[in-house]
Motif scaffolding. Structure first.
Motif, PDB file in Angstrom:
ATOM      1  N   VAL A  82       0.804  -1.224   0.000  1.00 41.04           N
ATOM      2  CA  VAL A  82       0.000   0.000   0.000  1.00 41.04           C
ATOM      3  C   VAL A  82       0.837   1.274   0.000  1.00 41.04           C
ATOM      4  N   ASN A  83       2.121   1.144   0.290  1.00 50.02           N
ATOM      5  CA  ASN A  83       3.040   2.278   0.222  1.00 50.02           C
ATOM      6  C   ASN A  83       4.458   1.730   0.050  1.00 50.02           C
ATOM      7  N   THR A  84       5.410   2.603  -0.118  1.00 49.36           N
ATOM      8  CA  THR A  84       6.782   2.195  -0.407  1.00 49.36           C
ATOM      9  C   THR A  84       7.374   1.360   0.722  1.00 49.36           C
ATOM     10  N   ARG A  85       7.148   1.759   1.942  1.00 52.39           N
ATOM     11  CA  ARG A  85       7.679   1.015   3.090  1.00 52.39           C
ATOM     12  C   ARG A  85       7.078  -0.389   3.146  1.00 52.39           C
ATOM     13  N   ALA A  86       5.764  -0.501   2.945  1.00 53.50           N
ATOM     14  CA  ALA A  86       5.116  -1.818   2.967  1.00 53.50           C
ATOM     15  C   ALA A  86       5.656  -2.688   1.840  1.00 53.50           C
ATOM     16  N   ILE A  93      12.909   6.897  -6.866  1.00 57.62           N
ATOM     17  CA  ILE A  93      14.004   5.936  -6.717  1.00 57.62           C
ATOM     18  C   ILE A  93      14.745   6.098  -5.385  1.00 57.62           C
ATOM     19  N   SER A  94      15.153   7.296  -5.025  1.00 54.97           N
ATOM     20  CA  SER A  94      15.965   7.490  -3.808  1.00 54.97           C
ATOM     21  C   SER A  94      15.238   7.011  -2.555  1.00 54.97           C
ATOM     22  N   ARG A  95      13.973   7.382  -2.423  1.00 51.74           N
ATOM     23  CA  ARG A  95      13.214   6.961  -1.239  1.00 51.74           C
ATOM     24  C   ARG A  95      12.969   5.458  -1.253  1.00 51.74           C
ATOM     25  N   THR A  96      12.735   4.910  -2.429  1.00 49.22           N
ATOM     26  CA  THR A  96      12.514   3.468  -2.528  1.00 49.22           C
ATOM     27  C   THR A  96      13.773   2.714  -2.121  1.00 49.22           C
ATOM     28  N   LYS A  97      14.919   3.155  -2.610  1.00 46.40           N
ATOM     29  CA  LYS A  97      16.173   2.504  -2.211  1.00 46.40           C
ATOM     30  C   LYS A  97      16.391   2.631  -0.708  1.00 46.40           C
ATOM     31  N   ALA A 131      14.089   2.816   1.634  1.00 44.64           N
ATOM     32  CA  ALA A 131      13.168   1.882   2.297  1.00 44.64           C
ATOM     33  C   ALA A 131      13.691   0.447   2.214  1.00 44.64           C
ATOM     34  N   PHE A 132      14.244   0.063   1.070  1.00 45.80           N
ATOM     35  CA  PHE A 132      14.785  -1.287   0.914  1.00 45.80           C
ATOM     36  C   PHE A 132      16.041  -1.475   1.760  1.00 45.80           C
ATOM     37  N   HIS A 133      16.889  -0.465   1.850  1.00 47.13           N
ATOM     38  CA  HIS A 133      18.052  -0.549   2.747  1.00 47.13           C
ATOM     39  C   HIS A 133      17.593  -0.701   4.198  1.00 47.13           C
ATOM     40  N   GLN A 134      16.559   0.008   4.569  1.00 48.82           N
ATOM     41  CA  GLN A 134      16.077  -0.032   5.953  1.00 48.82           C
ATOM     42  C   GLN A 134      15.530  -1.397   6.360  1.00 48.82           C
ATOM     43  N   VAL A 135      15.112  -2.219   5.402  1.00 47.55           N
ATOM     44  CA  VAL A 135      14.631  -3.562   5.749  1.00 47.55           C
ATOM     45  C   VAL A 135      15.709  -4.622   5.557  1.00 47.55           C
ATOM     46  N   GLY A 136      16.947  -4.184   5.320  1.00 45.82           N
ATOM     47  CA  GLY A 136      18.061  -5.111   5.350  1.00 45.82           C
ATOM     48  C   GLY A 136      18.729  -5.494   4.050  1.00 45.82           C
ATOM     49  N   TYR A 137      18.365  -4.866   2.941  1.00 48.99           N
ATOM     50  CA  TYR A 137      19.064  -5.154   1.694  1.00 48.99           C
ATOM     51  C   TYR A 137      20.390  -4.411   1.679  1.00 48.99           C
ATOM     52  N   ASP A 138      21.466  -5.108   1.348  1.00 48.07           N
ATOM     53  CA  ASP A 138      22.775  -4.466   1.273  1.00 48.07           C
ATOM     54  C   ASP A 138      22.923  -3.637   0.000  1.00 48.07           C
ATOM     55  N   PHE A 159       9.777  15.859   1.250  1.00 50.07           N
ATOM     56  CA  PHE A 159       9.236  15.617   2.585  1.00 50.07           C
ATOM     57  C   PHE A 159       9.114  14.121   2.880  1.00 50.07           C
ATOM     58  N   ALA A 160       8.705  13.355   1.880  1.00 50.57           N
ATOM     59  CA  ALA A 160       8.543  11.909   2.062  1.00 50.57           C
ATOM     60  C   ALA A 160       9.879  11.237   2.355  1.00 50.57           C
ATOM     61  N   TYR A 161      10.933  11.692   1.713  1.00 51.10           N
ATOM     62  CA  TYR A 161      12.253  11.092   1.941  1.00 51.10           C
ATOM     63  C   TYR A 161      12.670  11.242   3.404  1.00 51.10           C
ATOM     64  N   TYR A 162      12.523  12.427   3.943  1.00 47.84           N
ATOM     65  CA  TYR A 162      12.950  12.653   5.327  1.00 47.84           C
ATOM     66  C   TYR A 162      12.016  11.963   6.320  1.00 47.84           C
ATOM     67  N   LYS A 163      10.773  11.822   5.951  1.00 53.54           N
ATOM     68  CA  LYS A 163       9.838  11.051   6.773  1.00 53.54           C
ATOM     69  C   LYS A 163      10.332   9.605   6.878  1.00 53.54           C
ATOM     70  N   TYR A 164      10.775   9.035   5.761  1.00 53.40           N
ATOM     71  CA  TYR A 164      11.298   7.670   5.766  1.00 53.40           C
ATOM     72  C   TYR A 164      12.655   7.616   6.461  1.00 53.40           C
ATOM     73  N   LEU A 165      13.499   8.596   6.209  1.00 52.35           N
ATOM     74  CA  LEU A 165      14.828   8.617   6.802  1.00 52.35           C
ATOM     75  C   LEU A 165      14.763   8.577   8.328  1.00 52.35           C
ATOM     76  N   PHE A 166      13.822   9.296   8.887  1.00 53.52           N
ATOM     77  CA  PHE A 166      13.689   9.355  10.346  1.00 53.52           C
ATOM     78  C   PHE A 166      12.652   8.372  10.867  1.00 53.52           C
ATOM     79  N   HIS A 167      12.281   7.405  10.031  1.00 54.90           N
ATOM     80  CA  HIS A 167      11.373   6.300  10.410  1.00 54.90           C
ATOM     81  C   HIS A 167      10.047   6.799  10.976  1.00 54.90           C
ATOM     82  N   MET A 168       9.551   7.867  10.449  1.00 55.74           N
ATOM     83  CA  MET A 168       8.254   8.376  10.912  1.00 55.74           C
ATOM     84  C   MET A 168       7.166   7.501  10.302  1.00 55.74           C
ATOM     85  N   SER A 169       6.081   7.302  11.033  1.00 55.84           N
ATOM     86  CA  SER A 169       5.021   6.415  10.556  1.00 55.84           C
ATOM     87  C   SER A 169       4.297   7.007   9.368  1.00 55.84           C
ATOM     88  N   GLU A 170       3.581   6.126   8.648  1.00 54.84           N
ATOM     89  CA  GLU A 170       2.835   6.550   7.453  1.00 54.84           C
ATOM     90  C   GLU A 170       1.710   7.473   7.832  1.00 54.84           C
TER      91      GLU A 170
END
Length: 184
Positions: free
Chosen positions: A107-111, A137-141, A143-150, A173-184
């Motif tokens: 439902v979103n990039t993090r999910a 692309i940057s935010r998607t990468k 999010a994938f790094h944050q779940v453990g992809y090298d 704004f979305a990038y920094y929301k993801y960077l600081f692990h803020m909820s959806e």
């Protein structure tokens, strides 16, 4: 006034970096190409934006860069399961159905990143190319790094529209929301 200048400079530099990152594909052989969902039209067909993502996945699969394609999306306001529509499109383009993984909970990039991790781990797959619009692309990468992809590779869809200007603004704004692990 200086604070405003600093914030504007930061914003412009961020947009420049995101644009450069998004337009410079990092294509390597990968286990899975993850295609992020987008709008499905009222008639149940992928929007032009979504088609361009799917066409990029078809191209990479046919060129031998991908073993599998994972399509990820939710149910849009049009009432269609984006991931199922995406799979149907890929099958029509000649991609074998058994090479397409479906995530209907993206439902979103993090999910999408979290669900991809679970699905890929279950199959012993490790490497990934994310496929989306250049500004995403940057935010998607991230999010994938944050779940453990090298290593997370990327390919942008060859589709551009005026709406991309708004999307670049939103992505700041979305990038920094993801960077600081803020909820959806």
């Amino acid at each position: 006034m200086r604070v405003l200048y600093v914030l504007l400079t930061w914003f412009l530099l961020h947009v420049l970096v995101v644009t450069i990152d998004g337009l410079n594909d990092e294509i390597h052989h990968a286990d899975v190409g993850v295609v992020l969902g987008n709008k499905v039209e009222q008639d149940g067909t992928p929007s032009d934006r979504l088609k361009s993502r799917l066409e990029k996945a078809v191209e990479l699969y046919r060129d031998g860069y991908l073993s599998y394609i994972l399509v990820s999306g939710g149910i849009g306001i049009e009432g269609y399961d984006e991931a199922k529509v995406m799979k149907s499109y890929l099958v029509q383009k000649g991609i074998p159905a058994d090479r397409i993984m479906v995530d209907s909970e993206g439902v979103n990039t993090r999910a999408t990143a979290q669900n991809s991790r679970k699905m890929m781990d279950a199959m012993g797959l490790q490497s990934v190319i994310v496929i989306t619009q250049f500004y995403h692309i940057s935010r998607t990468k991230l999010a994938f790094h944050q779940v453990g992809y090298d290593s997370v590779y990327s390919a942008h869809a060859d589709y551009f529209e005026w709406r991309d200007c708004y999307s670049l603004f939103r992505e700041f704004f979305a990038y920094y929301k993801y960077l600081f692990h803020m909820s959806e």
